[in-house]
Each structure stands twice: as structure tokens, then as C-alpha cells.
Scaffold this motif. Structure first.
Motif, PDB file in Angstrom:
ATOM      1  N   TYR A 193       0.542   0.311  -6.370  1.00  0.00           N
ATOM      2  CA  TYR A 193      -0.724   0.559  -5.670  1.00  0.00           C
ATOM      3  C   TYR A 193      -1.315   1.904  -6.077  1.00  0.00           C
ATOM      4  O   TYR A 193      -2.511   2.014  -6.381  1.00  0.00           O
ATOM      5  CB  TYR A 193      -0.496   0.508  -4.155  1.00  0.00           C
ATOM      6  CG  TYR A 193      -1.701   0.874  -3.344  1.00  0.00           C
ATOM      7  CD1 TYR A 193      -2.811   0.042  -3.294  1.00  0.00           C
ATOM      8  CD2 TYR A 193      -1.744   2.063  -2.631  1.00  0.00           C
ATOM      9  CE1 TYR A 193      -3.938   0.381  -2.547  1.00  0.00           C
ATOM     10  CE2 TYR A 193      -2.859   2.411  -1.881  1.00  0.00           C
ATOM     11  CZ  TYR A 193      -3.939   1.568  -1.839  1.00  0.00           C
ATOM     12  OH  TYR A 193      -5.054   1.907  -1.103  1.00  0.00           O
ATOM     13  N   PHE A 194      -0.479   2.929  -6.117  1.00  0.00           N
ATOM     14  CA  PHE A 194      -0.976   4.255  -6.476  1.00  0.00           C
ATOM     15  C   PHE A 194      -1.370   4.334  -7.950  1.00  0.00           C
ATOM     16  O   PHE A 194      -2.264   5.088  -8.316  1.00  0.00           O
ATOM     17  CB  PHE A 194       0.019   5.341  -6.063  1.00  0.00           C
ATOM     18  CG  PHE A 194       0.024   5.551  -4.578  1.00  0.00           C
ATOM     19  CD1 PHE A 194      -0.940   6.342  -3.978  1.00  0.00           C
ATOM     20  CD2 PHE A 194       0.951   4.912  -3.775  1.00  0.00           C
ATOM     21  CE1 PHE A 194      -0.976   6.514  -2.604  1.00  0.00           C
ATOM     22  CE2 PHE A 194       0.924   5.074  -2.396  1.00  0.00           C
ATOM     23  CZ  PHE A 194      -0.034   5.877  -1.806  1.00  0.00           C
TER      24      PHE A 194
ATOM     25  N   LEU B  36      -4.876   3.044  -8.002  1.00  0.00           N
ATOM     26  CA  LEU B  36      -5.794   4.079  -7.524  1.00  0.00           C
ATOM     27  C   LEU B  36      -6.027   5.124  -8.603  1.00  0.00           C
ATOM     28  O   LEU B  36      -7.169   5.530  -8.853  1.00  0.00           O
ATOM     29  CB  LEU B  36      -5.239   4.742  -6.260  1.00  0.00           C
ATOM     30  CG  LEU B  36      -5.135   3.857  -5.020  1.00  0.00           C
ATOM     31  CD1 LEU B  36      -4.458   4.614  -3.884  1.00  0.00           C
ATOM     32  CD2 LEU B  36      -6.498   3.351  -4.590  1.00  0.00           C
TER      33      LEU B  36
ATOM     34  N   SER C  62      -4.996   8.646   1.145  1.00  0.00           N
ATOM     35  CA  SER C  62      -4.399   7.407   1.627  1.00  0.00           C
ATOM     36  C   SER C  62      -3.618   7.656   2.913  1.00  0.00           C
ATOM     37  O   SER C  62      -2.883   8.640   3.013  1.00  0.00           O
ATOM     38  CB  SER C  62      -3.451   6.855   0.550  1.00  0.00           C
ATOM     39  OG  SER C  62      -2.834   5.673   0.972  1.00  0.00           O
ATOM     40  N   GLN C  63      -3.790   6.781   3.857  1.00  0.00           N
ATOM     41  CA  GLN C  63      -3.033   6.881   5.101  1.00  0.00           C
ATOM     42  C   GLN C  63      -1.544   6.797   4.766  1.00  0.00           C
ATOM     43  O   GLN C  63      -1.103   5.915   4.040  1.00  0.00           O
ATOM     44  CB  GLN C  63      -3.416   5.749   6.050  1.00  0.00           C
ATOM     45  CG  GLN C  63      -2.649   5.767   7.339  1.00  0.00           C
ATOM     46  CD  GLN C  63      -3.100   4.662   8.280  1.00  0.00           C
ATOM     47  OE1 GLN C  63      -4.244   4.255   8.263  1.00  0.00           O
ATOM     48  NE2 GLN C  63      -2.182   4.180   9.094  1.00  0.00           N
TER      49      GLN C  63
ATOM     50  N   PHE D  60       0.803  -1.214   0.000  1.00  0.00           N
ATOM     51  CA  PHE D  60       0.000   0.000   0.000  1.00  0.00           C
ATOM     52  C   PHE D  60       0.841   1.271   0.000  1.00  0.00           C
ATOM     53  O   PHE D  60       0.305   2.381   0.060  1.00  0.00           O
ATOM     54  CB  PHE D  60      -0.958   0.021   1.191  1.00  0.00           C
ATOM     55  CG  PHE D  60      -1.935  -1.121   1.166  1.00  0.00           C
ATOM     56  CD1 PHE D  60      -2.800  -1.297   0.101  1.00  0.00           C
ATOM     57  CD2 PHE D  60      -1.972  -2.025   2.210  1.00  0.00           C
ATOM     58  CE1 PHE D  60      -3.703  -2.347   0.075  1.00  0.00           C
ATOM     59  CE2 PHE D  60      -2.870  -3.082   2.195  1.00  0.00           C
ATOM     60  CZ  PHE D  60      -3.726  -3.241   1.127  1.00  0.00           C
TER      61      PHE D  60
ATOM     62  N   LEU E 237      -1.742  12.065   5.910  1.00  0.00           N
ATOM     63  CA  LEU E 237      -2.552  11.526   4.824  1.00  0.00           C
ATOM     64  C   LEU E 237      -2.006  12.049   3.500  1.00  0.00           C
ATOM     65  O   LEU E 237      -1.748  13.247   3.367  1.00  0.00           O
ATOM     66  CB  LEU E 237      -4.007  11.977   4.973  1.00  0.00           C
ATOM     67  CG  LEU E 237      -4.682  11.644   6.301  1.00  0.00           C
ATOM     68  CD1 LEU E 237      -5.981  12.413   6.442  1.00  0.00           C
ATOM     69  CD2 LEU E 237      -4.915  10.153   6.417  1.00  0.00           C
TER      70      LEU E 237
ATOM     71  N   CYS F  37       3.889   9.234  -5.101  1.00  0.00           N
ATOM     72  CA  CYS F  37       2.586   9.745  -5.536  1.00  0.00           C
ATOM     73  C   CYS F  37       2.742  10.800  -6.624  1.00  0.00           C
ATOM     74  O   CYS F  37       1.975  10.816  -7.594  1.00  0.00           O
ATOM     75  CB  CYS F  37       1.828  10.315  -4.341  1.00  0.00           C
ATOM     76  SG  CYS F  37       1.323   9.074  -3.153  1.00  0.00           S
TER      77      CYS F  37
ATOM     78  N   VAL G 120      -8.009  10.857  -4.196  1.00  0.00           N
ATOM     79  CA  VAL G 120      -7.859   9.740  -3.278  1.00  0.00           C
ATOM     80  C   VAL G 120      -7.063  10.214  -2.065  1.00  0.00           C
ATOM     81  O   VAL G 120      -6.153  11.026  -2.181  1.00  0.00           O
ATOM     82  CB  VAL G 120      -7.181   8.522  -3.961  1.00  0.00           C
ATOM     83  CG1 VAL G 120      -5.750   8.817  -4.334  1.00  0.00           C
ATOM     84  CG2 VAL G 120      -7.249   7.294  -3.085  1.00  0.00           C
TER      85      VAL G 120
END
Length: 130
Positions: free
Chosen positions: A17-18, A21, A33-34, A12, A77, A53, A31
């Protein structure tokens, strides 16, 4: 058991993963995300995650919120937007202050915007601010 971003949740916090998303979002999608850490702990992990990201999303911001049960009481976040024209620091939907206070106990538009403000030293590391 190791903590994020190592161990079972490591996936994650990686580029693949990104990318998933990003591909799942509509053209104006956002989005959140933690980020697992906060500016007081492992600041470099936040910088690395923001870089990941930013390699996928045109708009990326680091926000933070207060969670008393989380380590040091804060949680970062990662907020990512697909539309380069969007401002992450301004709520997309706004309500009157009266309506906000009826609906939300812990949230308001001022808190939303303020959650993106970082201490100067953290802003320099995470956002290359000078």
C-alpha cells in the motif's frame, strides 16, 4: 469485526500500500495516513508501521492529533515524504497568524510542529531515540 490493522483494512497497513502511495506522489509529495493507534495503545504497532514506511520513504514522521471521539482521544498519523530534503514538522505553506485564525478553527503552524513531539518513552520505542 476486528480493528485496524487487522481485518478488512489490513491492506492499508502493509508495504504494498505504501509503495502505491510513494509511486503516486510527485517528487515533493507528502502523504498522511491514519496509523490506527496512538502512543497510549499498541505502541509496537506504530513502531512496525513506521518501519514499513521507512523502508519506502526517505522521510517519515509520526504525528498525532486530538480526536475526542476516537479511542483515548488521540489518533496517530504516519507522515511520509518523497523528498529527503523536506521537513515534515514545518508546514509547507504558511500564513500570518491573523489569516490562520480566520481560516482554521483547530489548526495553526505551532500545533502542526508540536504534533510531532512524542513523550520520551514513546519516542525511544518509535524513533530509536536515546
Amino acid at each position: 469485526m476486528k480493528n485496524d490493522p487487522e481485518g478488512p483494512a489490513e491492506a492499508f497497513f502493509q508495504q504494498d500500500y505504501f509503495k502505491l502511495l510513494f509511486n503516486a506522489l510527485t517528487k515533493d509529495g507528502v502523504v498522511i495516513s491514519q496509523a490506527s493507534e496512538n502512543v497510549w495503545l499498541k505502541l509496537e504497532n506504530l513502531r512496525k508501521l513506521k518501519d514499513i514506511c521507512s523502508s519506502i520513504f526517505p522521510v517519515v514522521g509520526l504525528s498525532h492529533c486530538t480526536i475526542p471521539t476516537y479511542t483515548s482521544g488521540q489518533l496517530a498519523l504516519m507522515v511520509c515524504g518523497k523528498n529527503p530534503e523536506i521537513s515534515l514538522t514545518k508546514p509547507v505553506r504558511t500564513l500570518s497568524s491573523e489569516e490562520e485564525s480566520k481560516l482554521f478553527k483547530y489548526y495553526n503552524k505551532e500545533l502542526h510542529s508540536a504534533s510531532f513531539v512524542l513523550p520520551t518513552w514513546a519516542d525511544i520505542v518509535i524513533n530509536d531515540a536515546n
